[in-house]
Scaffold this active site. Structure first.
Site, mmCIF file in Angstrom:
data_model
loop_
_atom_site.group_PDB
_atom_site.id
_atom_site.type_symbol
_atom_site.label_atom_id
_atom_site.label_comp_id
_atom_site.label_asym_id
_atom_site.label_seq_id
_atom_site.Cartn_x
_atom_site.Cartn_y
_atom_site.Cartn_z
ATOM 1 N N PHE A 98 0.915 -1.170 -0.052
ATOM 2 C CA PHE A 98 0.159 -0.036 0.118
ATOM 3 C C PHE A 98 0.675 1.290 -0.047
ATOM 4 O O PHE A 98 0.695 2.056 -0.575
ATOM 5 C CB PHE A 98 -0.944 -0.011 1.162
ATOM 6 N N PHE A 99 1.984 1.193 0.728
ATOM 7 C CA PHE A 99 2.783 2.517 0.776
ATOM 8 C C PHE A 99 3.488 2.636 -0.512
ATOM 9 O O PHE A 99 3.611 3.796 -0.921
ATOM 10 C CB PHE A 99 3.927 2.186 1.965
ATOM 11 N N PHE A 201 -7.890 5.620 2.549
ATOM 12 C CA PHE A 201 -7.170 4.858 3.553
ATOM 13 C C PHE A 201 -7.662 3.410 3.775
ATOM 14 O O PHE A 201 -7.195 2.539 4.638
ATOM 15 C CB PHE A 201 -7.792 5.561 5.087
ATOM 16 N N ARG A 341 9.522 7.446 7.129
ATOM 17 C CA ARG A 341 8.678 8.035 5.953
ATOM 18 C C ARG A 341 8.209 9.196 6.222
ATOM 19 O O ARG A 341 8.160 10.168 5.501
ATOM 20 C CB ARG A 341 7.514 6.971 5.928
#
Length: 370
Positions: A98-99, A201, A341
């Site tokens: 997902f990231f 999300f 991050r």
């Protein structure tokens, strides 16, 4: 200047000695939400590094240099306590994917790679419906997603799988909407962004994954119980808004348009400081809303435990789900202060993270071919 006064300094995971800037501090999380970690976490780190390399989602040198410090496995290992090791590994890989997808979305938007982005979205929708044929897809993001989905579909059966797919298709579409907004310079209104963020999300997909963690699918009346849904929504809204709060400097530096703070500044005329305070207020409200709903869920679970074996089993599953909803708060909170991050002050170029490689998609020349 640091992104936030008193910016976080690098620390070892799970020591909780990290300094949290006052603008980002949520004292109730630090005081009332103990941090927990799945015992499989150390093995999970190793498996995640291997998977990222094998799926070609990050170049090998960047996997070695950045993967552990990004703390993606730490995040998931704090969400799904009690999950079988194989399930936790699949969820962790989905989270890492997902990231990586989010980073690709950003770079495709910045560089106007519209045809390539559409090709990617088609592949993701296809992999969600029928993952096996997409395991060898040219795009590593499609192949990686197919791999995760195929593994997740092995746990609870067709009805849960179909629900997960129903919840994730709109996530892909919402990312596509953000892509179009980026290309046209459109900042969503606050109300529109709230709804869009609940999709980007993937609120309900992460909540769905509480069920295989509890080792059973919840009946629809249980999932739709008002207290259960309020508790679930509070955990996810907290996570989304807290991510927006912590990523605001990164996203402003990268000319992103999708952040609650950015919508408040653009449409409500707030200053940066006012927007940060408003997002923080919403974050704190989510905690209050969860605590109220949590009590109701415990009462509901007690009603389900009617003396029968089935009732006790169902009550235990609900208790597992709400226990892990609670764990979202501490896991998300500390992740944002440990992960590299969000440490924009340490980057050479604040507009692009050092763990992102611009050339990762260069090999995918055959746009439009499946």
């Amino acid at each position: 200047m640091p992104a936030y006064s008193g910016s976080t300094s690098q620390t070892q995971p799970h020591t909780q000695t990290v300094s949290v800037p006052p603008a980002l501090a949520v004292p109730v999380i630090e005081a009332a939400f103990p941090r927990r970690l799945h015992p499989y976490w150390p093995k999970l780190q190793e498996k995640s590094r291997t998977w990222l390399r094998e799926m070609r989602l990050m170049p090998p040198d960047k996997v070695e240099r950045y993967a552990d410090s990004l703390c993606y496995t730490d995040l998931v290992a704090g969400y799904y306590i009690g999950a079988p090791d194989e399930l936790l590994t699949a969820i962790a890989d989905l989270s890492s994917w997902f990231f990586a997808w989010d980073d690709r979305h950003d770079r495709d938007s910045v560089h106007g790679r519209t045809a390539q982005w559409r090709w990617l979205c088609r592949g993701l929708h296809g992999a969600l419906n029928e993952p096996r044929p997409y395991l060898d897809h040219r795009d590593p993001l499609v192949a990686g997603f197919a791999d995760c989905v195929l593994r997740l579909y092995a746990f609870l059966g067709p009805s849960w799988n179909a629900r997960f797919a129903r919840h994730f298709h709109p996530v892909i579409d919402a990312y596509d909407e953000e892509f179009r907004n980026r290309r046209t310079g459109t900042v969503p209104t606050v109300e529109a962004y709230v709804e869009l963020r609940r999709l980007t999300f993937a609120h309900w997909a992460w909540i769905d994954l509480l069920e295989p963690t509890a080792r059973r699918e919840l009946p629809r009346p249980v999932r739709k119980h008002p207290a259960y849904r309020r508790a679930a929504l509070a955990t996810q809204d907290f996570s989304a808004w807290y991510n927006d709060l912590c990523s605001l400097p990164k996203e402003l530096a990268g000319d992103e348009l999708h952040n609650l703070g950015i919508s408040l500044i653009h449409h409500e005329g707030m200053t940066l400081e006012q927007a940060v305070a408003e997002v923080h207020r919403r974050v704190t409200r989510c905690v209050t809303e969860f605590l109220a709903a949590e009590e109701e869920v415990h009462s509901f679970a007690a009603q389900l435990a009617d003396g029968s074996a089935e009732g006790r089993n169902l009550a235990d599953a609900v208790e597992s789900c709400v226990f892990n909803m609670r764990n979202w708060f501490s896991s998300v909170y500390w992740f944002h202060h440990e992960s590299g991050r969000y440490r924009v002050d340490s980057w050479d170029d604040r507009s692009i993270p050092p763990y992102v490689t611009e050339g990762t998609v260069a090999e995918n020349k055959l746009v439009g071919e499946e």
